[in-house]
Design a protein around this motif. Structure first.
Motif, PDB file in Angstrom:
ATOM      1  N   UNK A 226      -2.427  -9.994  -7.557  1.00  0.00           N
ATOM      2  CA  UNK A 226      -3.213  -9.783  -6.345  1.00  0.00           C
ATOM      3  C   UNK A 226      -4.475  -8.989  -6.574  1.00  0.00           C
ATOM      4  N   UNK A 227      -4.776  -8.605  -7.797  1.00  0.00           N
ATOM      5  CA  UNK A 227      -6.001  -7.865  -8.058  1.00  0.00           C
ATOM      6  C   UNK A 227      -5.892  -7.107  -9.352  1.00  0.00           C
ATOM      7  N   UNK A 228      -7.038  -6.731  -9.900  1.00  0.00           N
ATOM      8  CA  UNK A 228      -7.083  -5.987 -11.139  1.00  0.00           C
ATOM      9  C   UNK A 228      -6.763  -4.524 -10.911  1.00  0.00           C
ATOM     10  N   UNK A 229      -6.792  -3.797 -12.018  1.00  0.00           N
ATOM     11  CA  UNK A 229      -6.503  -2.376 -11.931  1.00  0.00           C
ATOM     12  C   UNK A 229      -7.590  -1.649 -11.159  1.00  0.00           C
ATOM     13  N   UNK A 230      -8.831  -2.118 -11.249  1.00  0.00           N
ATOM     14  CA  UNK A 230      -9.941  -1.496 -10.546  1.00  0.00           C
ATOM     15  C   UNK A 230     -10.072  -1.971  -9.111  1.00  0.00           C
ATOM     16  N   UNK A 231      -9.154  -2.783  -8.656  1.00  0.00           N
ATOM     17  CA  UNK A 231      -9.202  -3.279  -7.292  1.00  0.00           C
ATOM     18  C   UNK A 231      -8.952  -2.123  -6.334  1.00  0.00           C
ATOM     19  N   UNK A 232      -9.882  -1.820  -5.377  1.00  0.00           N
ATOM     20  CA  UNK A 232      -9.655  -0.689  -4.465  1.00  0.00           C
ATOM     21  C   UNK A 232      -8.476  -0.898  -3.538  1.00  0.00           C
TER      22      UNK A 232
ATOM     23  N   UNK B 158      -0.344   0.671   9.181  1.00  0.00           N
ATOM     24  CA  UNK B 158      -0.444   1.087   7.787  1.00  0.00           C
ATOM     25  C   UNK B 158      -1.829   0.714   7.257  1.00  0.00           C
ATOM     26  N   UNK B 159      -2.587   1.654   6.716  1.00  0.00           N
ATOM     27  CA  UNK B 159      -3.910   1.315   6.157  1.00  0.00           C
ATOM     28  C   UNK B 159      -3.776   0.407   4.941  1.00  0.00           C
ATOM     29  N   UNK B 160      -4.748  -0.465   4.773  1.00  0.00           N
ATOM     30  CA  UNK B 160      -4.717  -1.392   3.641  1.00  0.00           C
ATOM     31  C   UNK B 160      -4.848  -0.661   2.311  1.00  0.00           C
ATOM     32  N   UNK B 161      -5.519   0.495   2.303  1.00  0.00           N
ATOM     33  CA  UNK B 161      -5.712   1.221   1.048  1.00  0.00           C
ATOM     34  C   UNK B 161      -4.405   1.755   0.486  1.00  0.00           C
TER      35      UNK B 161
ATOM     36  N   UNK C 245      -0.061  -0.947  -0.874  1.00  0.00           N
ATOM     37  CA  UNK C 245       0.642  -1.158  -2.138  1.00  0.00           C
ATOM     38  C   UNK C 245       1.308   0.123  -2.622  1.00  0.00           C
ATOM     39  N   UNK C 246       0.705   1.275  -2.359  1.00  0.00           N
ATOM     40  CA  UNK C 246       1.306   2.539  -2.774  1.00  0.00           C
ATOM     41  C   UNK C 246       2.590   2.821  -2.006  1.00  0.00           C
ATOM     42  N   UNK C 247       2.651   2.416  -0.750  1.00  0.00           N
ATOM     43  CA  UNK C 247       3.847   2.655   0.059  1.00  0.00           C
ATOM     44  C   UNK C 247       4.944   1.634  -0.205  1.00  0.00           C
ATOM     45  N   UNK C 248       4.631   0.585  -0.993  1.00  0.00           N
ATOM     46  CA  UNK C 248       5.618  -0.430  -1.405  1.00  0.00           C
ATOM     47  C   UNK C 248       6.348  -1.030  -0.204  1.00  0.00           C
ATOM     48  N   UNK C 249       5.563  -1.551   0.713  1.00  0.00           N
ATOM     49  CA  UNK C 249       6.140  -2.151   1.903  1.00  0.00           C
ATOM     50  C   UNK C 249       6.776  -3.508   1.622  1.00  0.00           C
ATOM     51  N   UNK C 250       6.420  -4.122   0.491  1.00  0.00           N
ATOM     52  CA  UNK C 250       6.971  -5.428   0.157  1.00  0.00           C
ATOM     53  C   UNK C 250       8.289  -5.338  -0.602  1.00  0.00           C
TER      54      UNK C 250
END
Length: 425
Positions: free
Chosen positions: A35-41, A401-404, A407-412
């Motif tokens: 879903x995106x690279x490491x530099x993906x915000x 939940x903010x988009x930023x 992924x950190x909150x691991x909602x999936x």
């Protein structure tokens, strides 16, 4: 969560004896998250655990770049010993486009603290008695991460107690500088005479915010650099007569932030008498609580983004071993460091470039998907996500939940039950 990209090798016969090693090294370098690279915000992983006290903080700018810049500055100083500094804020003048940003950051900080104080009346927060761990919820988690005193006797279990606003977001303090260019350092003998204020407030003051309680000097002419020393030919009386005239138009044209106004409009909301649990609230109170949480998380993002923008121009220094911060071109000389290896420095701090996390402590907490469910289990900690305590508090109060931080909150990820730990690979 990761996908492997196979390298392209044009001639397999040429690299026959080292084919496996090259494939392994190449594939190891090209691991990228789905879903995106490491530099993906939009992709942000769970923050790493706390470093050891004996380790130094990583440098935001590589050391080779810092050495190269220092050599270039030294050569430029030798070629032109006496020169007029033209670029603000190094020359003592303000950056005009950052004056409005400084006012907005100050307004957002006030709105954030006001909103958090209201949300804590409904959503409780727990703080460990022996360490700085924070948890948002009715019951503290059972993850064994306590690093406080005698933590081995408790098997690293936390001892929870009720927390406050100061536990949600941490604003480290620094010395206030009256003249950030003429006298950028505070000596050890001046440690009691110079006031200490939150570092983010000092950053806003140096960027153009004027507070009567904390005066600062505003110059009208740039300063000179003579062999590396700052020399100011502008008299103090001339500065007092000008009375901020070059920046009067900028300050008068400032517009108040819409997010801060929204939070202040809901500040009169009485949540203490509406019930301590969200399930017993009326629909009207729930709607106002949701609006308040949305405005509060908006103030958080406005404060953080504005502070990052100001830090690109104004220097902020931090100690490499402790949490001390100083806003200005140089760090202070107060011998107050008690971290590792402070004896070799005679108590002085090991100053280096600061990041936004050094200026504003986010206090990352474990994300709770169901506040009415059981406490978080230590055996399932790899399935839990994290988020800043301010964001987690607003999300639990009803904000989306903010988009930023999605992924950190691991909602999936759906964590297994306690009796299913042995069944999960």
């Amino acid at each position: 969560m990761l996908k492997r990209v196979a390298p392209k090798i044009p001639d397999l016969k040429r690299f026959h004896c080292r084919f496996d090693r090259n494939v392994y090294l190449a594939s190891k370098k090209t691991l990228t998250p789905v879903g995106g690279g490491v530099d993906d915000p939009m992709y942000c992983d769970v923050p790493k655990p706390y470093r050891k006290k004996s380790e130094r903080k990583p440098y935001p700018t590589p050391m080779k770049v810092l050495i190269r810049k220092a050599k270039e500055e030294k050569e430029h100083r030798k070629a032109q010993p006496c020169r007029l500094l033209e670029k603000p804020p190094d020359n003592g003048l303000l950056v005009p486009e950052l004056v409005e940003v400084a006012h907005h950051v100050h307004q957002a900080r006030q709105s954030l603290l006001l909103g958090l104080s209201k949300l804590l009346q409904v959503v409780p927060i727990q703080r460990c008695r022996f360490c700085f761990e924070v948890h948002v919820g009715y019951v503290g988690h059972e993850v064994r991460t306590c690093m406080g005193p005698k933590g081995g006797f408790r098997s690293a279990m936390h001892v929870w107690r009720k927390g406050g606003v100061q536990d949600v977001v941490f604003f480290p303090k620094c010395f206030h500088l009256y003249d950030r260019v003429g006298k950028p350092r505070v000596g050890h003998e001046e440690r009691f005479s110079v006031p200490r204020i939150p570092a983010i407030l000092e950053l806003c003051i140096q960027a153009g915010l004027d507070l009567p309680k904390y005066p600062t000097r505003r110059r009208t002419h740039p300063v000179y650099s003579i062999e590396g020393r700052i020399v100011d030919f502008e008299s103090v009386t001339e500065t007092d007569e000008m009375d901020r005239k070059p920046y009067a138009g900028i300050v008068d044209s400032l517009t108040r932030s819409n997010i801060g106004t929204k939070v202040e409009e809901l500040a009169d909301l009485d949540l203490a008498n509406s019930g301590n649990h969200q399930d017993v609230m009326t629909d009207e109170i729930k709607g106002k609580l949701r609006d308040l949480s949305i405005g509060t998380v908006g103030s958080w993002f406005e404060m953080m983004s504005g502070a990052k923008k100001i830090m690109e121009q104004y220097n902020v220094m931090t100690c490499g071993y402790c949490s001390e911060v100083q806003v200005g071109p140089k760090g202070h000389k107060v011998r107050m460091c008690k971290a590792s290896k402070h004896q070799s420095r005679n108590g002085l701090h090991a100053w280096q470039e600061a990041t936004i996390d050094d200026l504003v402590g986010p206090n990352y907490v474990w994300h709770v998907q169901d506040m009415n469910g059981p406490a978080l289990d230590n055996n399932l900690k790899r399935y839990y996500g994290k988020a800043p305590a301010a964001v987690e508090l607003c999300v639990q109060a009803g904000a989306p939940v903010p988009d930023q931080y999605r992924s950190m909150m691991r909602l999936d990820i759906i964590p297994p039950n306690r009796d299913e730990v042995d069944l999960v690979a």
